[in-house]
Scaffold this motif. Structure first.
Motif, PDB file in Angstrom:
ATOM      1  N   PRO A   1      -0.203   1.572  34.988  1.00 51.33           N
ATOM      2  CA  PRO A   1       0.122   2.335  33.782  1.00 51.33           C
ATOM      3  C   PRO A   1      -0.112   1.536  32.498  1.00 51.33           C
ATOM      4  O   PRO A   1       0.342   0.401  32.382  1.00 51.33           O
ATOM      5  CB  PRO A   1       1.614   2.635  33.958  1.00 51.33           C
TER       6      PRO A   1
ATOM      7  N   TYR B   1       1.395   1.755  29.780  1.00 50.05           N
ATOM      8  CA  TYR B   1       2.664   1.386  29.152  1.00 50.05           C
ATOM      9  C   TYR B   1       3.088  -0.039  29.507  1.00 50.05           C
ATOM     10  O   TYR B   1       3.786  -0.698  28.748  1.00 50.05           O
ATOM     11  CB  TYR B   1       3.791   2.338  29.583  1.00 50.05           C
ATOM     12  N   CYS B   2       2.681  -0.508  30.667  1.00 50.43           N
ATOM     13  CA  CYS B   2       3.076  -1.839  31.116  1.00 50.43           C
ATOM     14  C   CYS B   2       2.554  -2.896  30.144  1.00 50.43           C
ATOM     15  O   CYS B   2       3.322  -3.693  29.610  1.00 50.43           O
ATOM     16  CB  CYS B   2       2.516  -2.049  32.518  1.00 50.43           C
ATOM     17  N   GLY B   3       1.241  -2.884  29.903  1.00 47.35           N
ATOM     18  CA  GLY B   3       0.662  -3.843  28.970  1.00 47.35           C
ATOM     19  C   GLY B   3       1.145  -3.615  27.552  1.00 47.35           C
ATOM     20  O   GLY B   3       1.410  -4.566  26.817  1.00 47.35           O
TER      21      GLY B   3
ATOM     22  N   GLU C   1       4.011  -2.451  26.549  1.00 44.95           N
ATOM     23  CA  GLU C   1       5.375  -2.950  26.394  1.00 44.95           C
ATOM     24  C   GLU C   1       5.378  -4.456  26.155  1.00 44.95           C
ATOM     25  O   GLU C   1       6.138  -4.961  25.343  1.00 44.95           O
ATOM     26  CB  GLU C   1       6.220  -2.593  27.627  1.00 44.95           C
ATOM     27  N   ILE C   2       4.519  -5.171  26.863  1.00 45.90           N
ATOM     28  CA  ILE C   2       4.433  -6.617  26.656  1.00 45.90           C
ATOM     29  C   ILE C   2       3.932  -6.911  25.251  1.00 45.90           C
ATOM     30  O   ILE C   2       4.437  -7.801  24.566  1.00 45.90           O
ATOM     31  CB  ILE C   2       3.495  -7.265  27.688  1.00 45.90           C
ATOM     32  N   LEU C   3       2.958  -6.133  24.755  1.00 43.22           N
ATOM     33  CA  LEU C   3       2.473  -6.338  23.389  1.00 43.22           C
ATOM     34  C   LEU C   3       3.595  -6.070  22.393  1.00 43.22           C
ATOM     35  O   LEU C   3       3.800  -6.819  21.446  1.00 43.22           O
ATOM     36  CB  LEU C   3       1.286  -5.416  23.084  1.00 43.22           C
TER      37      LEU C   3
ATOM     38  N   ARG D   1       6.798  -6.229  22.894  1.00 49.81           N
ATOM     39  CA  ARG D   1       7.787  -7.296  23.038  1.00 49.81           C
ATOM     40  C   ARG D   1       7.342  -8.533  22.252  1.00 49.81           C
ATOM     41  O   ARG D   1       8.144  -9.173  21.592  1.00 49.81           O
ATOM     42  CB  ARG D   1       7.894  -7.626  24.526  1.00 49.81           C
ATOM     43  N   ARG D   2       6.070  -8.847  22.324  1.00 51.66           N
ATOM     44  CA  ARG D   2       5.560  -9.994  21.580  1.00 51.66           C
ATOM     45  C   ARG D   2       5.614  -9.727  20.072  1.00 51.66           C
ATOM     46  O   ARG D   2       5.818 -10.645  19.287  1.00 51.66           O
ATOM     47  CB  ARG D   2       4.131 -10.314  22.014  1.00 51.66           C
TER      48      ARG D   2
ATOM     49  N   ARG E   1       7.941  -7.839  18.627  1.00 49.42           N
ATOM     50  CA  ARG E   1       9.369  -7.893  18.261  1.00 49.42           C
ATOM     51  C   ARG E   1       9.815  -9.297  17.948  1.00 49.42           C
ATOM     52  O   ARG E   1      10.653  -9.523  17.094  1.00 49.42           O
ATOM     53  CB  ARG E   1      10.228  -7.385  19.423  1.00 49.42           C
TER      54      ARG E   1
ATOM     55  N   LEU F   1       7.062   5.893  24.483  1.00 50.91           N
ATOM     56  CA  LEU F   1       7.069   4.470  24.175  1.00 50.91           C
ATOM     57  C   LEU F   1       6.614   4.258  22.728  1.00 50.91           C
ATOM     58  O   LEU F   1       5.967   3.291  22.387  1.00 50.91           O
ATOM     59  CB  LEU F   1       6.150   3.712  25.147  1.00 50.91           C
TER      60      LEU F   1
ATOM     61  N   PHE G   1       6.198   3.148  19.217  1.00 45.84           N
ATOM     62  CA  PHE G   1       6.590   1.890  18.581  1.00 45.84           C
ATOM     63  C   PHE G   1       6.016   1.903  17.186  1.00 45.84           C
ATOM     64  O   PHE G   1       4.797   1.916  17.059  1.00 45.84           O
ATOM     65  CB  PHE G   1       6.023   0.718  19.384  1.00 45.84           C
TER      66      PHE G   1
END
Lengths: 754, 422
Positions: free
Chosen positions: B62, B64-66, B68-70, B72-73, B75, B148, B150
């Motif tokens: 998915p 969304y996985c990658g 979300e990591i972006l 998070r970075r 944030r 998701l 953002f």
């Protein structure tokens, strides 16, 4: 910071939190269970709410627990530097996903408050591990990829050491007549500029070049690598900070393609040999020396074939098109291209069109039936063509478009063999010692075999001397979104060693790798982690006095961050570490901890949960969820107001691999009825951002299940579930099924209340 | 870093135009190397078009996985600042010293106050076409772009909002986050270099007259298929035919629909072969008895993507037919007839199917949207090439898959920071 903690709990009553919960009771829990004072606000993330917190911090509050929305939102609003901030997710994980004004929802909120306060109490500020590091980049390989990496890194202000095995720089491209087009209008092959690159490198005083040189060994850690370069019979040790592996490829061994006539007939050559020949100004038939006027190109020679290379080398279609134009230009000859699929993606399609326009180039899809010698030359028989019939073409020269094999392949195969033998030996009794010697001897063989150095990096890491092979000998990343992700921190692969690619792609890849290499230096100089926990200043500390040398941490670390001494005691290398905590999860003695994340912290959180003895108040379950995929999935389920069972308490972990099995013991001994771990996919197409975290968790839980059975507890009380982030709609069902199974089939934990 | 409308003279090292996966990757890689970066994104959220995909090939994982990591970075990194609802309207200066004027369109929702509680959308009486789902369903005039999103903030579509006439959202918002009088703002950002990551749009399939899109409801495009398969899509992830909601058991994929075609997009979009194979797996997974035909010219599965092709080929119910589709005709009961020439056997085939998916290509945004940057170098198709100080990344540069996009975005990041004054 380990002195007096002045904790204040802030409960936001906005976003339905105040309407769904008895806030006063929450405040009571904080006060009675922990002696912690609390304040509430209807709009905590608004200006007034934030001011309230800021004023308290000025007045001496140094630990702030914010019970409000998910930590994934308002990250900036609730960012108070120099203060411990713990976020309790009352909105998404309680109020948005459970019934309002319900006793179970209330109990859930109370437990989260308890866990949040305990976590804040146990948390310490990380103190980064910082050492004076080298900001020099080591580039191994002086072909077009390595040259580009070196130049681009130097242009960004960094010093480079470039090591090339051959006496000359330039690699394969020096032997190419022209390159496939890389700029609009993509219609003509272009002149190689590798000589210009070589000149720039040689003149650049930020780049130190070693030719006829190889790496004998590399030890240390990012920022502090000690690389021993062996050249012209002498050795030199250099200190470097990060490394780019750009050693490239070799053509597939065409002697294996006898069915296509290679080795049998001198007039069957490879695309590489053809290119080398024409770059010397000749286009001749090898057996006669006469100009070659009719040349057949056979695509996918020994590729896309399970018997040879199963993959496609991606650039050979373009290369054969380019070489067909040589035939036209140099000898006014005819070219025949027989392909399986013509792979000219993107704007390369324009080049395909341009070659198709040339009446002297004949192209057809087809399967090669045979290649044989005739009086006139060579005969190529093709079937399954676009013409609807089989054809035979007589030509002077046959060129096989063979594929690219990464230079890691041979050594990766050797290492894999050694690993297998080690595993087989481990099944015997004298297992460990023999096996380690076995592996060591391969490492030695590989790196110190007389004068020949076989390996590329020759790392003195316990986990092996080279970058791990992802597939087919390519040390590539398994992540689509993160192509430079590496299993050895600060060591990046670029160019055809990583994936089959052409020159333009290699130059781009080299530049990207150069970015990663210099970025790693900057992060490490601050004591910060690289991808994915970028900027994380914590690192694992080892209380070695209690180490029993079981070697689980050194074996299981996915990044080879831990070396071992002769006894098996781990030697940490913090700069190699990604801060995932897999080592912490592995340690049966629990001697590994992070200042802000450790076994005691999570264990205490587990023990702070109120486990009712009265079944009417429900059973109790724990869900340890991975921060990366599962936690956001829970947030998204909540955003969509999906409800899940109120008897489960979510505890986020950095990676399921950091889950220590003692937490199962902590849970069960407290009367908790079941533990579920929810995280990323493992297996071939693994998603786990720390490579093997969730896989290890699964394996450890299988062992735990055995222990449970010996304690007359049911193995199914502990489960590991793989949940892709976008499948959040499955969460209610996953939790429900887990809980119902235990409730209906096994009943409450028999140790409850003891 | 939270998004906020900043004040004062802003300056950074790199300004990235476009906040999709290319722009975000370039921005993060540069900022993590220690440089100050701005990201200017037109949409109300970051993530671009990959957020609208169900899965990536070849791992079928998915997006969304990658993402979300972006996120998070982003944030945790104070050196990266982003603006949504924003576009570049003027660029002055030269490489090493750009002065960029950015127009920030009003969201009508104050991002400093919106909690995403959703009360506004519940009470809003107006609906709009949901562009996230390519118009296949509706949202309210005030909406949260996707699960998701953002930043996780609502936005008002001003083209349908009744504003002061209605203002129900304003009265129901407990946090005073809605400002119907919000105005456009203009700010200036100085930057050493610019990265163009403006991405693409799907080729307009109504131009493919012979292929029935727009005429026959059961002819859809590949991007629409991604939405049908997604749980936050118009049908909650159940792939059904638009005309009658029936489960399609025989589906045809038409490759190179309007690509490799002088009359439409002459170039190849590089990913559609793999995308169609991926979508074939969606159908096969949902409907184990289904049959899928893929009509192709060449199957482009370069490098290790060949393994994916090999795996998909093993499924007997996925049939690859080499032959360009000449025409789609209407059949009975919403079915369609695919008329193609099987180039290997020479026969003209008529295949009746229940749904057709056109593998339409990617058209770079810059092919019809102008960036006021005179030094920009575009080819005939609208793809941008590097000039000193201005670097392109992602599909703005060339049609490519996600891994290649992130690769060249990382490369652009290095080029961008080489310009930075340290």
């Amino acid at each position: 910071m380990s002195d007096e903690k002045n904790i204040m709990l802030y409960i936001c009553t906005g976003c339905d939190i105040g309407d769904s919960l008895d806030i006063d009771k929450l405040k009571e829990v904080a006060d009675e269970d922990f002696g912690v004072e609390s304040k509430t606000h209807g709009f905590l993330c608004g200006e007034e709410g934030v001011e309230l917190i800021k004023k308290d911090i000025e007045a001496g509050v140094n630990t702030v627990v914010i019970a409000a929305c998910s930590p994934r939102v308002n990250y900036d609003t609730f960012n108070f530097p120099d203060v411990i901030v713990e976020r309790v997710n009352l909105r998404e994980h309680v109020v948005w996903s459970h019934k309002p004004k319900d006793p179970k929802t209330q109990m859930l909120a109370e437990d989260y408050i308890r866990m949040g306060i305990v976590k804040a109490q146990k948390m310490e500020f990380p103190e980064p591990y910082k050492e004076e590091i080298s900001k020099t980049v080591l580039v191994i390989g002086g072909g077009v990829t390595g040259l580009t990496s070196a130049l681009e890194a130097s242009k960004a202000g960094y010093d480079v050491v470039l090591v090339e095995k051959e006496p000359e720089l330039g690699g394969w491209v020096k032997k190419f007549k022209k390159l496939t087009p890389a700029d609009p209008p993509f219609r003509e092959p272009k002149e190689p500029d590798v000589n210009e690159k070589i000149r720039q490198v040689m003149e650049n005083d930020k780049i130190k070049v070693y030719t006829s040189a190889q790496i004998k060994s590399i030890s240390g850690q990012p920022g502090l690598f000690d690389a021993v370069i062996s050249y012209n019979g002498s050795e030199e040790q250099v200190r470097v900070g990060s490394i780019i592996v750009a050693v490239g490829w070799e053509p597939y061994d065409a002697t294996k393609l006898e069915n296509l006539g290679y080795g049998k007939y001198p007039d069957v050559i490879t695309n590489v040999q053809f290119e080398e020949m024409v770059s010397e100004g000749k286009l001749i038939v090898p057996s006669t020396g006469k100009p070659a006027k009719k040349v057949a190109f056979i695509q996918c020679a020994g590729q896309r074939d399970p018997e040879h290379l199963p993959y496609c080398s991606s650039i050979c279609c373009m290369v054969s098109l380019k070489q067909a134009l040589y035939v036209r230009e140099m000898n006014d000859g005819q070219a025949f291209i027989f392909y399986k699929d013509m792979r000219t993606p993107g704007q390369y399609e324009d080049f395909y069109k341009r070659v198709q326009e040339d009446p002297g180039v004949f192209l057809t899809k087809g399967e090669i039936k045979g290649v044989s010698k005739t009086d006139g030359g060579m005969l190529v028989e093709v079937t399954d063509t676009l013409l609807g019939e089989d054809i035979e073409v007589e030509v002077d020269l046959v060129v096989l478009a063979v594929g690219m094999v990464p230079r890691l392949k041979k050594i990766a195969d050797k290492l894999a063999e050694a690993e297998e033998e080690k595993e087989e030996a481990e099944e015997g009794t004298e297992a460990k010692e023999e096996a380690t010697t076995e592996e060591e001897s391969v490492v030695e063989e590989v790196s110190k075999d007389e004068d020949e150095i076989e390996g590329i990096l020759n790392l003195t890491y316990r986990k092996g001397p080279e970058l791990p092979d992802l597939k087919y000998g390519f040390p590539d990343s398994n992540f689509i979104c993160f192509p430079y992700e590496t299993q050895r921190t600060a060591i990046y692969a670029a160019g055809p060693i990583r994936q089959p690619m052409g020159v333009a792609e290699s130059e781009e890849d080299a530049t990207g790798a150069a970015l990663k290499a210099v970025q790693a230096l900057e992060l490490i100089s601050k004591g910060a982690a690289t991808f994915p926990r970028v900027g994380d200043l914590s690192y694992p500390e080892f209380f070695l006095q209690r180490c029993t040398q079981c070697k689980r941490c050194t074996e299981e670390c996915p990044f080879g961050a831990l070396d071992e001494d002769e006894k098996g005691t781990p030697k940490p290398n913090p700069n190699r570490c990604r801060r995932c905590g897999v080592c912490m999860g592995a340690c049966p003695e629990r001697i590994i901890s992070f200042k802000n994340y450790n076994v005691d912290m999570i264990g205490s959180m587990v023990k702070s949960i109120h486990v009712p003895e009265d079944e009417e108040e429900g059973l109790r379950f724990l869900a340890f969820v991975c921060e990366n995929d599962a936690y956001p999935a829970f947030d998204m389920a909540a955003l969509n107001r999906m409800e899940w069972h109120p008897d489960v308490r979510i505890i986020p972990v950095r990676c399921l691999g950091s889950f220590n099995v003692v937490w199962v013991a902590d849970a069960l001994s407290r009367g908790i009825d079941g533990v579920i771990l929810i995280g990323c996919k493992y297996g071939d197409d693994y998603q786990c951002h720390f490579i093997r975290g969730s896989e290890l968790a699964n394996r450890r839980m299988e062992n735990v299940q055995e222990t449970l059975e010996r304690l007359a507890l049911e193995a199914e009380r502990v489960q590991v579930v793989q949940l892709p982030i976008a499948e959040y709609d499955k969460i209610p069902q996953i939790i429900q099924e887990f809980i119902e199974r235990i409730e209906d089939e096994f009943g409450p934990n028999p140790y409850k209340g003891f | 870093m939270r998004e906020s409308i900043p004040s004062g003279q802003l300056s950074g090292n790199v300004l990235v135009i476009g906040g999709g996966i290319a722009g975000l990757s370039a921005a993060l890689e540069a900022s993590e190397a220690g440089y100050d970066v701005f990201v200017i994104e037109k949409r109300p959220y970051l993530g671009g078009r990959v957020a609208q995909l169900y899965r990536y090939f070849p791992k079928l994982c998915p997006p969304y996985c990658g993402l979300e990591i972006l996120f998070r970075r982003i944030r945790t990194n104070p050196k990266i600042k982003f603006l949504t609802m924003s576009e570049v309207v003027e660029v002055n200066g030269t490489a090493g010293d750009f002065d960029v004027t950015v127009k920030i369109k009003p969201r009508y929702v104050d991002i400093a106050k919106c909690t995403a509680c959703g009360e506004c959308a519940e009470i809003c009486p107006v609906e709009r076409e949901n562009d996230f789902n390519y118009g296949m369903d509706k949202t309210k005039a005030i909406y949260l772009p996707h699960d998701l999103a953002f930043p996780m903030k609502y936005v008002i579509d001003e083209s349908v909002c009744k504003k002061e006439e209605c203002a129900k959202c304003v009265s129901v918002c407990k946090y005073g986050a809605i400002d119907l009088n919000m105005e456009e703002k203009t700010i200036n950002i100085k930057a050493d270099s610019i990265i163009i990551a403006t991405g693409w749009k799907p080729y307009d399939a109504t131009k493919l007259e012979n292929l029935g899109y727009g005429k026959y409801p059961n002819v859809i495009t590949n991007v629409m298929m991604e939405r049908l398969a997604s749980i936050n899509g118009p049908t909650k992830g159940k792939i059904v035919r638009p005309s009658d909601g029936k489960e399609p058991n025989i589906v045809a994929f038409v490759q190179c629909a309007g690509s490799r075609d002088e009359n439409h997009l002459p170039y190849c979009s590089a990913i559609c072969c793999l995308a169609s194979m991926k979508q074939a797996t969606y159908l096969r997974e949902q409907y184990p008895d289904s049959k899928v035909y893929i009509f192709y010219i060449d199957i482009r599965a370069p490098g290790r993507y060949e393994d994916f092709y090999t795996k998909v080929k093993e499924d007997e119910n996925i049939v690859f037919v080499k032959g360009k589709v000449a025409k789609i005709e209407e059949g009975e009961n919403g079915n369609l007839i695919v008329i193609a020439e099987n180039t290997l056997t020479g026969e003209k085939t008529r295949t009746e199917v229940e749904m057709v998916v056109l593998a339409t290509g990617m058209k770079p945004e810059l092919s019809d949207v102008k960036i006021p940057l005179k030094e920009i170098k575009l080819d005939d198709y609208g793809f941008a090439f590097d000039v000193p100080g201005i670097y392109s990344a992602g599909v703005a540069r060339a049609p490519s898959d996600v891994a290649s996009v992130v690769e060249n975005a990382t490369s652009a990041a290095l080029k961008g920071i080489q310009y930075a004054k340290r």
